[in-house]
Design a protein around this motif. Structure first.
Motif, short mmCIF file in Angstrom:
data_model
loop_
_atom_site.label_atom_id
_atom_site.label_comp_id
_atom_site.label_asym_id
_atom_site.label_seq_id
_atom_site.Cartn_x
_atom_site.Cartn_y
_atom_site.Cartn_z
N UNK A 1 -3.63 12.48 8.61
CA UNK A 1 -4.68 11.55 8.18
C UNK A 1 -4.77 11.52 6.66
N UNK A 2 -5.06 10.36 6.13
CA UNK A 2 -5.15 10.21 4.67
C UNK A 2 -6.13 9.11 4.32
N UNK A 3 -6.73 9.22 3.14
CA UNK A 3 -7.56 8.16 2.58
C UNK A 3 -6.78 7.54 1.44
N UNK A 4 -6.73 6.23 1.43
CA UNK A 4 -5.99 5.53 0.40
C UNK A 4 -6.93 4.60 -0.34
N UNK A 5 -6.89 4.64 -1.66
CA UNK A 5 -7.69 3.72 -2.46
C UNK A 5 -6.88 2.45 -2.70
N UNK B 1 0.83 -1.17 0.00
CA UNK B 1 0.00 0.00 0.00
C UNK B 1 0.88 1.24 0.00
N UNK B 2 1.88 1.29 0.84
CA UNK B 2 2.75 2.44 0.84
C UNK B 2 3.09 2.90 2.23
N UNK B 3 3.79 4.01 2.28
CA UNK B 3 4.20 4.58 3.56
C UNK B 3 3.07 5.43 4.12
N UNK B 4 2.92 5.40 5.42
CA UNK B 4 1.90 6.19 6.10
C UNK B 4 2.59 7.32 6.83
N UNK B 5 2.15 8.53 6.58
CA UNK B 5 2.74 9.70 7.23
C UNK B 5 2.04 10.03 8.53
N UNK B 6 2.26 11.23 9.00
CA UNK B 6 1.67 11.65 10.27
C UNK B 6 0.32 12.33 10.10
#
Length: 53
Positions: A8-12, A1-6
């Motif tokens: 909030x984010x929505x990922x498809x 999926x990828x790297x998660x930052x600090x």
């Protein structure tokens, strides 16, 4: 999926990744830049069921 930052984010999630009802997402700790193998290598620090929108 990828790297998660600090932030909030929505990922498809791409089709065919097991993102249907009842799927589980796990977050693991990886070295800077991500896993060297493309698969999780570190400790799982969170897991939970995905909720379709």
């Amino acid at each position: 999926m990828g790297l998660v930052g600090t932030e909030p984010a929505r990922l498809a999630l791409p089709p065919g990744t097991g993102s249907g009802a009842g799927a589980t997402l796990a977050v693991s700790v990886e070295p800077p830049g991500g896993s060297p193998t493309g698969q999780p290598t570190g400790q799982v620090v969170y897991s939970g069921k995905l909720i379709p929108e």
